[in-house]
Design a protein around this motif. Sequence first.
Motif, PDB file in Angstrom:
ATOM      1  N   ALA A  75       0.110  -9.535  -3.371  1.00  0.00           N
ATOM      2  CA  ALA A  75       1.531  -9.840  -3.517  1.00  0.00           C
ATOM      3  C   ALA A  75       2.257  -9.734  -2.173  1.00  0.00           C
ATOM      4  O   ALA A  75       3.128 -10.557  -1.853  1.00  0.00           O
ATOM      5  CB  ALA A  75       2.168  -8.911  -4.539  1.00  0.00           C
ATOM      6  N   LEU A 104       8.734  -5.678  -5.631  1.00  0.00           N
ATOM      7  CA  LEU A 104       7.582  -4.824  -5.910  1.00  0.00           C
ATOM      8  C   LEU A 104       7.953  -3.351  -6.005  1.00  0.00           C
ATOM      9  O   LEU A 104       7.183  -2.558  -6.557  1.00  0.00           O
ATOM     10  CB  LEU A 104       6.516  -4.996  -4.827  1.00  0.00           C
ATOM     11  N   ALA A 150       0.789  -4.453  -9.494  1.00  0.00           N
ATOM     12  CA  ALA A 150       1.358  -4.976  -8.258  1.00  0.00           C
ATOM     13  C   ALA A 150       2.606  -4.212  -7.819  1.00  0.00           C
ATOM     14  O   ALA A 150       3.233  -4.586  -6.829  1.00  0.00           O
ATOM     15  CB  ALA A 150       1.697  -6.463  -8.410  1.00  0.00           C
ATOM     16  N   ALA A 203      -3.875  -5.900  -6.100  1.00  0.00           N
ATOM     17  CA  ALA A 203      -2.717  -6.656  -6.592  1.00  0.00           C
ATOM     18  C   ALA A 203      -1.519  -6.489  -5.663  1.00  0.00           C
ATOM     19  O   ALA A 203      -0.802  -7.448  -5.362  1.00  0.00           O
ATOM     20  CB  ALA A 203      -2.362  -6.202  -8.006  1.00  0.00           C
ATOM     21  N   VAL A 204      -1.296  -5.259  -5.177  1.00  0.00           N
ATOM     22  CA  VAL A 204      -0.193  -5.007  -4.246  1.00  0.00           C
ATOM     23  C   VAL A 204      -0.419  -5.757  -2.940  1.00  0.00           C
ATOM     24  O   VAL A 204       0.492  -6.393  -2.402  1.00  0.00           O
ATOM     25  CB  VAL A 204      -0.041  -3.497  -3.986  1.00  0.00           C
ATOM     26  N   GLY A 209       2.558 -11.808  -8.633  1.00  0.00           N
ATOM     27  CA  GLY A 209       2.643 -10.601  -9.448  1.00  0.00           C
ATOM     28  C   GLY A 209       2.703 -10.873 -10.937  1.00  0.00           C
ATOM     29  O   GLY A 209       2.221 -10.065 -11.736  1.00  0.00           O
TER      30      GLY A 209
END
Length: 420
Positions: free
Chosen positions: A154, A300, A220, A150-151, A140
Motif C-alpha cells: 500500500a 492507512l 494494511a 499489505a502495508v 488496501g
Amino acid sequence: MANQKPAAEQSFFKRLFRTDAFTIFQAIVWSLLICALLVVFFDKRVEETMGYLFARPSDFFSAAWDAFSSFFIALVRGAFFDWEATSFARMLYPLTESLVFATPLILSGLAVTVAFQAGLFNIGVQGQIILGGIFATIVGVNLHLPVGLAVLVAMLAALLGGALWGAIPGILKARLGANEVIVTIMLNTIALLLVSRMLQLPILIGKGLPSKSANINENAWYPHLLGTGFRLNLGFLVALVAAYLVWWLLSRSTFGFELRAVGANPDAAATAGMNTRKVTVLTMVISGALGGLAATAPVLGTEHFLTGSSQGTYGFDGITVALLGRSSPLGVVLAALLFGALNAGGSTMQAAADIPIDIVTITQAVIVLLIAASEGRKYFRMKRELKATAKTQDASTKAPPEPQEATPATSGMTGQEGTK
C-alpha cells in the motif's frame, strides 16, 4: 557591493524560503501574542466589562487576563500535556495527537522542500496526495495480503501514484518549458475531480455508498505505536525516516549535488555538463512520491478509508511548513511539529475555553504574513541600496575629467619650443 548584487537579485520567494531562524522565531512569538489579543478582543465577558470600565476597571482587566491566559493554557493542554485529565495516559494523549497531526505535514513539507532545492515550486502536492490516496486505497481494499506485506504494498502504491502525478509537470517543464506552478495548480483541480469520480466506482466503494470508499483491510493498517488507546501509528516513524533520506539525498548524494546546483544556477549547471532536464524530471518525481506517501497518514493510519476530504489541506500546509523549516529536512520536521501542536490544541481551545477553532488557521496565517513582511522589507531595502549605488557609479563615470595643471617641466619645454 559586488557580493551583494546576486543576493539582491534572487527571487523574492527564494529569499522567503531561506528566512533566518531568528526572524521565524519572532514571527511565531508575535503571531501567538496577536491571536491571544484577538481572543481578548472578542471575548464576551470582556465586552460586558467594557460597559462599566471606568466604574470598576478591575473587572475589565481580570476578564482580559482570563481570556488572554486561556488561549495559552488551552493550547498547552490540547497539544502537550493535559494536567486536568483523570489518568496519566490521558494526560499524554495530547502530545501523541500533535505527532499524529504532524505526520502528513512532515511528508508534504519534504515534498515542497525537494522541489524548491532544484529551483521548482511544487504547488501540486495537494493533487499528488490525492493520487497517492487513491492508489493506496485501491490496493488496501482489493488485495488481501499478509500483515506487513499489505502495508508495504500500500505504501509503494501511494508512492507510485504521487510520483506519476509529479512526473507530469516535471516532463512538461523539462521538454516544453511549461511553468510548473501553473501546471501543478491545474493538476490539483483535475485530481479533485478524479477522486470524486473514483469514489463512484466499484473498485473503491465496494458495497458501500458513493463519496466514501470501503474500509481498507486491517492487514494494511499502520500498526499503533502505543496501543489502541492512542492514534499514534507507524506513519510517524515513516515520516521521520523519509526526512532522514531526504537529508541524505540532498547533502550526501551525487544527485543531490546536481539537484542543488540546478536550483542555484541552471545555466552554470548545464555548462558543467549536468543534464538539467533529467534533474528536473527526477526531482518532480521524488517530490510527487513524497506527496503520495503523505496520503498514507490518514488512509492507512487514522481513517482507514478514502473520501474527497481525506487529504485535507495537507498539500497547501506543506508549503507553509517548508517556509518555516527554511527548506531543510530538520527544519521541516520542527515546523510540522509546531503546526501539529497548533492543530491538536485547537480542539481543546474550542471545547474547554470556548475559543473558535479557526484561531489556529489565523495563527498560521499571521506567521506567514509576518515572515513575508520581514523578508519583503529586507528585499526592497537592498534593492534601493543597489539602485543608489548604481546611480552613484554612473554619475562618477559620466563626470568630465578635471583639467590638469601644467607642470614646470612642461611649461619650460613649451616656452623653449615657442622661442625656437
